[in-house]
Design a protein around this motif. Sequence first.
Motif, PDB file in Angstrom:
ATOM      1  N   LEU A 185      25.230  -7.223  34.257  1.00  0.00           N
ATOM      2  CA  LEU A 185      25.814  -6.096  35.001  1.00  0.00           C
ATOM      3  C   LEU A 185      24.950  -5.744  36.209  1.00  0.00           C
ATOM      4  CD1 LEU A 185      26.934  -3.811  32.046  1.00  0.00           C
ATOM      5  CD2 LEU A 185      28.435  -4.989  33.674  1.00  0.00           C
ATOM      6  N   PHE A 186      23.642  -5.816  36.048  1.00  0.00           N
ATOM      7  CA  PHE A 186      22.757  -5.539  37.190  1.00  0.00           C
ATOM      8  C   PHE A 186      22.960  -6.594  38.271  1.00  0.00           C
ATOM      9  CE2 PHE A 186      18.895  -5.414  39.695  1.00  0.00           C
ATOM     10  CZ  PHE A 186      18.622  -4.064  39.786  1.00  0.00           C
ATOM     11  N   TRP A 187      23.112  -7.836  37.842  1.00  0.00           N
ATOM     12  CA  TRP A 187      23.381  -8.931  38.792  1.00  0.00           C
ATOM     13  C   TRP A 187      24.668  -8.666  39.569  1.00  0.00           C
ATOM     14  CZ3 TRP A 187      21.583 -13.607  40.621  1.00  0.00           C
ATOM     15  CH2 TRP A 187      22.528 -14.443  41.205  1.00  0.00           C
ATOM     16  N   LYS A 188      25.742  -8.340  38.857  1.00  0.00           N
ATOM     17  CA  LYS A 188      27.032  -8.110  39.502  1.00  0.00           C
ATOM     18  C   LYS A 188      26.963  -6.946  40.486  1.00  0.00           C
ATOM     19  CE  LYS A 188      30.831  -8.281  37.101  1.00  0.00           C
ATOM     20  NZ  LYS A 188      31.825  -8.027  36.005  1.00  0.00           N
ATOM     21  N   ALA A 189      26.279  -5.862  40.092  1.00  0.00           N
ATOM     22  CA  ALA A 189      26.133  -4.715  40.990  1.00  0.00           C
ATOM     23  C   ALA A 189      25.344  -5.105  42.232  1.00  0.00           C
ATOM     24  CB  ALA A 189      25.439  -3.563  40.258  1.00  0.00           C
ATOM     25  N   SER A 190      24.353  -5.966  42.061  1.00  0.00           N
ATOM     26  CA  SER A 190      23.521  -6.393  43.199  1.00  0.00           C
ATOM     27  C   SER A 190      24.300  -7.242  44.192  1.00  0.00           C
ATOM     28  CB  SER A 190      22.314  -7.203  42.695  1.00  0.00           C
ATOM     29  OG  SER A 190      21.524  -6.431  41.828  1.00  0.00           O
ATOM     30  N   ARG A 191      25.336  -7.927  43.729  1.00  0.00           N
ATOM     31  CA  ARG A 191      26.059  -8.857  44.585  1.00  0.00           C
ATOM     32  C   ARG A 191      27.268  -8.219  45.267  1.00  0.00           C
ATOM     33  NH1 ARG A 191      22.865 -11.026  46.348  1.00  0.00           N
ATOM     34  NH2 ARG A 191      24.310 -12.512  47.298  1.00  0.00           N
ATOM     35  N   THR A 192      27.605  -6.952  44.941  1.00  0.00           N
ATOM     36  CA  THR A 192      28.747  -6.312  45.583  1.00  0.00           C
ATOM     37  C   THR A 192      28.410  -5.954  47.022  1.00  0.00           C
ATOM     38  OG1 THR A 192      30.359  -4.514  45.415  1.00  0.00           O
ATOM     39  CG2 THR A 192      28.100  -3.997  44.822  1.00  0.00           C
ATOM     40  N   SER A 193      29.407  -5.984  47.871  1.00  0.00           N
ATOM     41  CA  SER A 193      29.179  -5.711  49.299  1.00  0.00           C
ATOM     42  C   SER A 193      29.222  -4.216  49.617  1.00  0.00           C
ATOM     43  CB  SER A 193      30.231  -6.438  50.150  1.00  0.00           C
ATOM     44  OG  SER A 193      31.537  -6.046  49.762  1.00  0.00           O
ATOM     45  N   ASP A 194      29.790  -3.420  48.719  1.00  0.00           N
ATOM     46  CA  ASP A 194      29.872  -1.968  48.929  1.00  0.00           C
ATOM     47  C   ASP A 194      28.540  -1.340  48.511  1.00  0.00           C
ATOM     48  OD1 ASP A 194      30.294   0.872  48.213  1.00  0.00           O
ATOM     49  OD2 ASP A 194      32.381   0.458  48.728  1.00  0.00           O
ATOM     50  N   MET A 195      27.805  -0.782  49.481  1.00  0.00           N
ATOM     51  CA  MET A 195      26.470  -0.270  49.204  1.00  0.00           C
ATOM     52  C   MET A 195      26.481   0.864  48.192  1.00  0.00           C
ATOM     53  SD  MET A 195      23.311  -0.757  49.660  1.00  0.00           S
ATOM     54  CE  MET A 195      23.434  -1.970  50.990  1.00  0.00           C
ATOM     55  N   SER A 196      27.450   1.773  48.304  1.00  0.00           N
ATOM     56  CA  SER A 196      27.538   2.892  47.363  1.00  0.00           C
ATOM     57  C   SER A 196      27.805   2.386  45.952  1.00  0.00           C
ATOM     58  CB  SER A 196      28.642   3.852  47.797  1.00  0.00           C
ATOM     59  OG  SER A 196      28.799   4.888  46.848  1.00  0.00           O
ATOM     60  N   GLU A 197      28.739   1.450  45.835  1.00  0.00           N
ATOM     61  CA  GLU A 197      29.066   0.872  44.529  1.00  0.00           C
ATOM     62  C   GLU A 197      27.866   0.115  43.961  1.00  0.00           C
ATOM     63  OE1 GLU A 197      32.185  -2.437  42.710  1.00  0.00           O
ATOM     64  OE2 GLU A 197      32.658  -1.425  44.613  1.00  0.00           O
ATOM     65  N   LYS A 198      27.153  -0.557  44.845  1.00  0.00           N
ATOM     66  CA  LYS A 198      25.971  -1.312  44.433  1.00  0.00           C
ATOM     67  C   LYS A 198      24.913  -0.389  43.834  1.00  0.00           C
ATOM     68  CE  LYS A 198      22.234  -4.161  46.395  1.00  0.00           C
ATOM     69  NZ  LYS A 198      21.772  -4.887  47.597  1.00  0.00           N
ATOM     70  N   MET A 199      24.601   0.707  44.545  1.00  0.00           N
ATOM     71  CA  MET A 199      23.555   1.624  44.085  1.00  0.00           C
ATOM     72  C   MET A 199      23.961   2.313  42.791  1.00  0.00           C
ATOM     73  SD  MET A 199      22.260   3.267  47.701  1.00  0.00           S
ATOM     74  CE  MET A 199      21.006   4.272  46.898  1.00  0.00           C
ATOM     75  N   THR A 200      25.237   2.717  42.691  1.00  0.00           N
ATOM     76  CA  THR A 200      25.712   3.381  41.477  1.00  0.00           C
ATOM     77  C   THR A 200      25.667   2.428  40.291  1.00  0.00           C
ATOM     78  OG1 THR A 200      27.161   4.824  42.767  1.00  0.00           O
ATOM     79  CG2 THR A 200      27.652   4.594  40.421  1.00  0.00           C
ATOM     80  N   GLY A 201      26.127   1.194  40.510  1.00  0.00           N
ATOM     81  CA  GLY A 201      26.133   0.205  39.437  1.00  0.00           C
ATOM     82  C   GLY A 201      24.735  -0.124  38.947  1.00  0.00           C
ATOM     83  N   GLN A 202      23.818  -0.328  39.885  1.00  0.00           N
ATOM     84  CA  GLN A 202      22.439  -0.636  39.500  1.00  0.00           C
ATOM     85  C   GLN A 202      21.801   0.526  38.753  1.00  0.00           C
ATOM     86  OE1 GLN A 202      20.569  -1.733  43.245  1.00  0.00           O
ATOM     87  NE2 GLN A 202      20.775  -3.896  42.778  1.00  0.00           N
ATOM     88  N   GLU A 203      22.013   1.737  39.225  1.00  0.00           N
ATOM     89  CA  GLU A 203      21.394   2.910  38.595  1.00  0.00           C
ATOM     90  C   GLU A 203      21.931   3.127  37.188  1.00  0.00           C
ATOM     91  OE1 GLU A 203      18.982   5.896  37.673  1.00  0.00           O
ATOM     92  OE2 GLU A 203      18.803   4.516  39.367  1.00  0.00           O
ATOM     93  N   ASN A 204      23.222   2.893  36.966  1.00  0.00           N
ATOM     94  CA  ASN A 204      23.779   3.034  35.623  1.00  0.00           C
ATOM     95  C   ASN A 204      23.138   2.045  34.653  1.00  0.00           C
ATOM     96  OD1 ASN A 204      25.492   5.169  36.127  1.00  0.00           O
ATOM     97  ND2 ASN A 204      27.263   3.878  36.593  1.00  0.00           N
ATOM     98  N   VAL A 205      22.947   0.815  35.113  1.00  0.00           N
ATOM     99  CA  VAL A 205      22.299  -0.187  34.258  1.00  0.00           C
ATOM    100  C   VAL A 205      20.837   0.176  34.027  1.00  0.00           C
ATOM    101  CG1 VAL A 205      21.720  -2.614  33.961  1.00  0.00           C
ATOM    102  CG2 VAL A 205      23.859  -1.987  35.071  1.00  0.00           C
ATOM    103  N   LEU A 206      20.165   0.650  35.068  1.00  0.00           N
ATOM    104  CA  LEU A 206      18.768   1.065  34.913  1.00  0.00           C
ATOM    105  C   LEU A 206      18.644   2.207  33.910  1.00  0.00           C
ATOM    106  CD1 LEU A 206      17.511   0.844  38.597  1.00  0.00           C
ATOM    107  CD2 LEU A 206      16.559  -0.393  36.648  1.00  0.00           C
TER     108      LEU A 206
END
Length: 438
Positions: A185-206
């Motif tokens: 999930l962290f990988w997928k969030a890191s590869r998204t092009s939407d910066m807001s979605e990326k940060m939210t996804g990474q933070e949820n996994v963290l």
Amino acid sequence: MEKRIPKKTYRNIMNSLGGGTVPREGLGYIAVGREKEIDSLLRDTEIIQEGGATFRFVVGDYGSGKTFLLQTIKEYCVKNNFIVAEADLSPDRALIGNSAKKKGLAIYRELMANVSNKTNQSGRALAKVLESWVNNMFARAAIQMSQNPFGETNIERIAETLMLEDCAKLQSLAYGYEFTMGLHLFWKASRTSDMSEKMTGQENVLRWFRGEFKTNQEAKKELGINATVQDENWFDYIILWAQFFVLAGYKGFIVLIDELAYICNTANGITRQNNYEKILMMYNAALQGKAENLGIIMSGIPKSIYDKKKGIFSYEAMRSRLSTGSYQDPSIVNMMTPIIKILPLTREEMYVFLEKLAEIHAQLNEYEKVITEDEMIDFVKLAYLKRETTFITPRTMIRDFIQILDVKRQNPDKGIRDILAAYRFAVDEEQNYEEIDD
């Protein structure tokens, strides 16, 4: 001193030591008299790097230099590409709690908040390590493409394949499936092009990795992962982290846990025994091969280890593993045992240490050193002579010395011997831990 160090480091050293605490950096410039202890613990890092696991206890009186030793080891390890996490036990943090007070989960969260590597030596490195792991996949993918020019040409697909291969290596461990889901999930969030979605996804996994989800249902709803770090299973995740950090390019994982006295002073005997049982489980995992690339160092005052009523030695299974013979000559030490005893610095070692501090004090404040060798010898002699107790630790010796230097700098017309004659030396007292309710 032969090697000048940054002024910020001088200031951190002097401010920390003057306040009775241990500086977080620059310890290599002032370390004195712990060669045997340091060499023994650094030999452990060789075992960890080779895939083994180690477990040590560091024991010494209040102010004797336990924390200084642990921070010296930490500084060495992060500079040599290990990951280090550290936490102090406290009334709110233990190795295991109960259904109402999840103190084991609290210690895990503290460790995850204090993950350090070479570029983030003051903690908060966990997110950076995960991001670096993602980036390293593309570096590895580029190498693979160059070595096989007629193979797959999509670097994104190659990198994801390498990521999945890394994850597969963790699946056989307890909670490995859930852990690798988090990595994916962290990988997928890191590869998204939407910066807001990326940060939210990474933070949820963290948040999940840091043990911040309260229930499995919450984690399932938010991330699709049907498990969370809990009071009783947090060490399984430490084992997973050790393996992951090696996959991410590090040599191993070092866990430092200080202030064992807080367990010893827990009022509830059953809670104490449960914590000692947790230590036994961790000890066995390290020494019987369940954990790999992992080093654990716990530290505390002698009572927290040797007291047969409330210390670790009150738990027969641990006492039988840790008990060793002793020598009548206190200068004979064995650093190969699970318990490393911190011996007092000799007067000669203390002199060398103070000499280094005098140099740093002068460089920090940009003046010529104001204390001579003979005056430093006088200080050491008086520091031992004027105290009414034999319980003398480096902590108060250092604090006294810095105060003398500060006073001399502010009163240049006063001689060092005059200041010493008027100075009332501090008297060390053993740290008093109140009994802690569960």
